[in-house]
Design an enzyme around this catalytic site. Structure first.
Site, PDB file in Angstrom:
ATOM      1  N   GLN A 100       1.367  -1.223  -0.170  1.00 55.73           N
ATOM      2  CA  GLN A 100      -0.045  -0.130   0.119  1.00 55.73           C
ATOM      3  C   GLN A 100       1.082   1.220   0.169  1.00 55.73           C
ATOM      4  O   GLN A 100       1.381   0.759   0.612  1.00 55.73           O
ATOM      5  CB  GLN A 100      -0.970   0.243   1.530  1.00 55.73           C
ATOM      6  N   TYR A 172      -6.132  10.419   4.942  1.00 52.42           N
ATOM      7  CA  TYR A 172      -4.489  10.650   4.298  1.00 52.42           C
ATOM      8  C   TYR A 172      -4.533  11.451   2.631  1.00 52.42           C
ATOM      9  O   TYR A 172      -5.894  11.955   2.525  1.00 52.42           O
ATOM     10  CB  TYR A 172      -3.550   9.761   3.827  1.00 52.42           C
ATOM     11  N   CYS A 345      -8.495 -11.915  18.334  1.00 50.81           N
ATOM     12  CA  CYS A 345      -8.947 -10.812  18.455  1.00 50.81           C
ATOM     13  C   CYS A 345      -9.949  -9.977  19.913  1.00 50.81           C
ATOM     14  O   CYS A 345     -10.920 -10.442  18.523  1.00 50.81           O
ATOM     15  CB  CYS A 345      -8.502 -10.048  17.612  1.00 50.81           C
TER      16      CYS A 345
HETATM   17  C1  LIG Z   1      -2.434  -1.565  14.294  1.00 47.62           C
HETATM   18  C2  LIG Z   1      -2.827  -1.166  13.666  1.00 47.62           C
HETATM   19  C3  LIG Z   1      -1.993  -0.354  11.185  1.00 47.62           C
HETATM   20  C4  LIG Z   1      -2.553  -0.066  11.061  1.00 47.62           C
HETATM   21  N1  LIG Z   1      -2.005   0.368   9.402  1.00 47.62           N
HETATM   22  C5  LIG Z   1      -2.548   0.812   8.544  1.00 47.62           C
HETATM   23  C6  LIG Z   1      -2.162   0.650   7.182  1.00 47.62           C
HETATM   24  O1  LIG Z   1      -1.153   1.250   7.444  1.00 47.62           O
HETATM   25  N2  LIG Z   1      -3.365   0.943   6.272  1.00 47.62           N
HETATM   26  C7  LIG Z   1      -4.275   1.241   6.493  1.00 47.62           C
HETATM   27  O2  LIG Z   1      -5.225   1.347   5.142  1.00 47.62           O
HETATM   28  N3  LIG Z   1      -5.100   1.376   7.899  1.00 47.62           N
HETATM   29  C8  LIG Z   1      -4.332   0.586   8.293  1.00 47.62           C
HETATM   30  N4  LIG Z   1      -5.157   0.020   9.730  1.00 47.62           N
HETATM   31  C9  LIG Z   1      -6.399  -0.394   9.436  1.00 47.62           C
HETATM   32  C10 LIG Z   1      -6.395  -1.443   8.673  1.00 47.62           C
HETATM   33  O3  LIG Z   1      -6.096  -2.175   7.727  1.00 47.62           O
HETATM   34  C11 LIG Z   1      -8.371  -1.970   8.980  1.00 47.62           C
HETATM   35  O4  LIG Z   1      -8.706  -0.210   7.645  1.00 47.62           O
HETATM   36  C12 LIG Z   1      -8.845  -1.064  10.279  1.00 47.62           C
HETATM   37  O5  LIG Z   1      -8.340  -2.214  11.864  1.00 47.62           O
HETATM   38  C13 LIG Z   1      -9.659  -2.245  10.565  1.00 47.62           C
HETATM   39  O6  LIG Z   1      -9.454  -3.759  10.603  1.00 47.62           O
HETATM   40  P1  LIG Z   1     -10.410  -4.360  11.489  1.00 47.62           P
HETATM   41  O7  LIG Z   1     -11.644  -4.721  12.441  1.00 47.62           O
HETATM   42  O8  LIG Z   1     -10.070  -6.109  11.211  1.00 47.62           O
HETATM   43  O9  LIG Z   1      -9.151  -4.485  12.072  1.00 47.62           O
HETATM   44  C14 LIG Z   1      -4.026  -0.648  10.114  1.00 47.62           C
HETATM   45  C15 LIG Z   1      -4.946  -1.182  11.690  1.00 47.62           C
HETATM   46  C16 LIG Z   1      -3.773  -1.390  12.876  1.00 47.62           C
HETATM   47  C17 LIG Z   1      -4.289  -2.026  14.213  1.00 47.62           C
HETATM   48  S1  SF4 Z   2      -3.922  -6.402  21.105  1.00 53.25           S
HETATM   49 FE1  SF4 Z   2      -4.476  -5.989  18.169  1.00 53.25          FE
HETATM   50  S2  SF4 Z   2      -4.704  -8.784  18.131  1.00 53.25           S
HETATM   51 FE2  SF4 Z   2      -3.709  -7.955  20.689  1.00 53.25          FE
HETATM   52  S3  SF4 Z   2      -6.104  -8.443  20.971  1.00 53.25           S
HETATM   53 FE3  SF4 Z   2      -5.546  -5.935  20.615  1.00 53.25          FE
HETATM   54  S4  SF4 Z   2      -6.557  -5.727  18.630  1.00 53.25           S
HETATM   55 FE4  SF4 Z   2      -6.434  -8.214  19.081  1.00 53.25          FE
END
Ligand SMILES: Cc1cc2nc3c(=O)[nH]c(=O)nc-3n(C[C@H](O)[C@H](O)[C@H](O)COP(=O)(O)O)c2cc1C
Ligand code: SF4
Length: 376
Positions: A100, A172, A345
């Site tokens: 990305q 961004y 998670c």
């Molecule tokens: C530690 C961390 C780093 C992330 N880095 C990015 C990133 O580099 N680019 C991006 O588009 N989203 C980033 N996100 C957002 C995730 O891609 C995603 O959109 C968001 O966490 C929701 O998905 P989830 O509920 O499965 O975590 C990040 C999320 C976390 C927790």
């Molecule tokens: S620290 Fe991050 S990976 Fe671990 S349970 Fe919490 S949200 Fe999920």
């Protein structure tokens, strides 16, 4: 066979199932954004997890477009070697990976600037999150940005990645141009949504020109700012349609930014119950109904049943997860092997802590469990 584990294609890229690792900053670059051994190892581990498509953490295309510490960069040719190591490690494990690429615009972290760079944004208005007031980019800076995106995409191709994803979400640079919060311009890049789309259209054109027609170019698009005077889904549908016409190969639908209230941010708390999952899936459906290209849903998806239902209900073609793969890089393999319990998670957000300390992101809950076991 479950629709979730079907073989599909995004352009020339064959995917063995419909799971995507959404872009996740790992905090494993070095001081100059070069790839470290630990980063290669982290991606190798993900590569072995049978994820359909891995999207790397956001990589900055110019040094004044970096943000979180130890972010990996893709801004100069010396970085191709390290990027190649990541792509090769994932491929060696049977996975597919695309980087990305991002310029963080007014949300850049000036403390990380090394050469007295300026902050660049669409308009010289204070960012509601950082308070940064950027330099309003003129024609020559816009040209530099387009060249930087194109060069980064070409480096990704040279490094052997399977495509590239533009970061068009989370407040961004691309999102800033699309959004009336940050874009107050009165020239051809501001005002109507047609004009606010112009910067993204030019980025896509430059990237496509660099990588050619066969290389998959995806976008993560923020379709709702969830903030006062912000970008609205009705406008984003027009953006998505234009992107499809202009040759985007898939759209991952995200929303919100650090400027949104916490409960509407892109990374939200999710209780481990089905009703709390997939908090952006209806926005994915809203976009999917208007575009002929594949759509990827993201945000709080935690179970195979929810993921499968999203695909079966045609809300999206693919399902992306981020935090669950921090705790369980082999979650998809576990599901394929028959253990279909939801992701472990708990969506607490604790994974950022070690990343900010320079140790790379890791699951805080797992860490605490290990410490407890070691004491016993
Ligand atoms: C530690 C961390 C780093 C992330 N880095 C990015 C990133 O580099 N680019 C991006 O588009 N989203 C980033 N996100 C957002 C995730 O891609 C995603 O959109 C968001 O966490 C929701 O998905 P989830 O509920 O499965 O975590 C990040 C999320 C976390 C927790
Ligand atoms: S620290 Fe991050 S990976 Fe671990 S349970 Fe919490 S949200 Fe999920």
């Amino acid at each position: 066979m479950s629709v979730f584990f079907e073989n599909t294609w995004i352009k020339s890229l064959e995917l063995p199932n419909r799971s995507v690792r959404s872009a996740t900053w790992t905090g494993l670059g070095d001081e100059k954004g070069y790839v470290t051994d630990r980063a290669v190892q982290r991606y190798r581990e993900l590569g072995a997890g049978r994820i359909g498509l891995i999207i790397s953490g956001y990589m900055y295309v110019m040094t004044n477009g970096s943000q979180l510490p130890f972010m990996i960069g893709n801004y100069e040719d010396g970085q191709i070697e390290g990027l190649t190591r990541i792509a090769e490690a994932v491929h060696a494990e049977g996975g597919r990976i695309i980087p990305q690429i991002v310029h963080t615009g007014v949300r850049a972290n000036p403390k990380a600037f090394r050469n007295g760079e300026e902050i660049w944004g669409p308009s010289a208005v204070p960012d509601p999150v950082t308070g940064n007031i950027p330099k309003e980019v003129g024609k020559s800076e816009i040209l530099s940005l387009l060249e930087a995106y194109a060069a980064a995409a070409l480096r990704a191709k040279k490094a052997g990645f399977d495509g590239v994803q533009l970061h068009g979400a989370h407040g961004y640079q691309i999102n800033q141009f699309l959004s009336p919060i940050w874009n107050k311009r009165t020239d051809a890049y501001g005002g109507s949504i047609k004009n606010r789309y112009r910067f993204l259209a030019e980025v896509l054109e430059a990237v496509r020109g660099a990588v050619g027609d066969d290389f998959p170019v995806l976008i993560k698009l923020g379709v709702h700012d969830f903030a006062e005077n912000g970008l609205l889904p009705e406008e984003s549908v027009q953006v998505a349609r234009r992107l499809a016409e202009d040759g985007i190969d898939a759209i991952e639908v995200s929303a919100g930014s650090a400027a949104s209230p916490k409960d509407l941010a892109p990374i939200r708390k999710v209780k481990r119950i089905p009703e709390d999952e997939a908090y952006l899936a209806d926005l994915a459906l809203y976009i999917k109904q208007s575009v002929p290209v594949p759509v990827i849903a993201v945000g709080g998806i935690r179970s195979l049943s929810t993921a499968t239902k999203i695909v079966e209900d045609r809300k999206a073609d693919y399902v992306a997860l981020s935090r669950p793969f921090i705790r369980e890089p082999h979650l998809i393999r576990r599901w394929m092997d028959g253990d279909t319990e939801p992701a472990l998670c708990i969506s607490c957000g604790g994974c950022f802590e070690t990343g900010l300390e320079g140790k790379g992101i890791s699951c805080k809950v797992e860490r605490k469990l290990r410490e407890k076991q070691e004491k016993e």
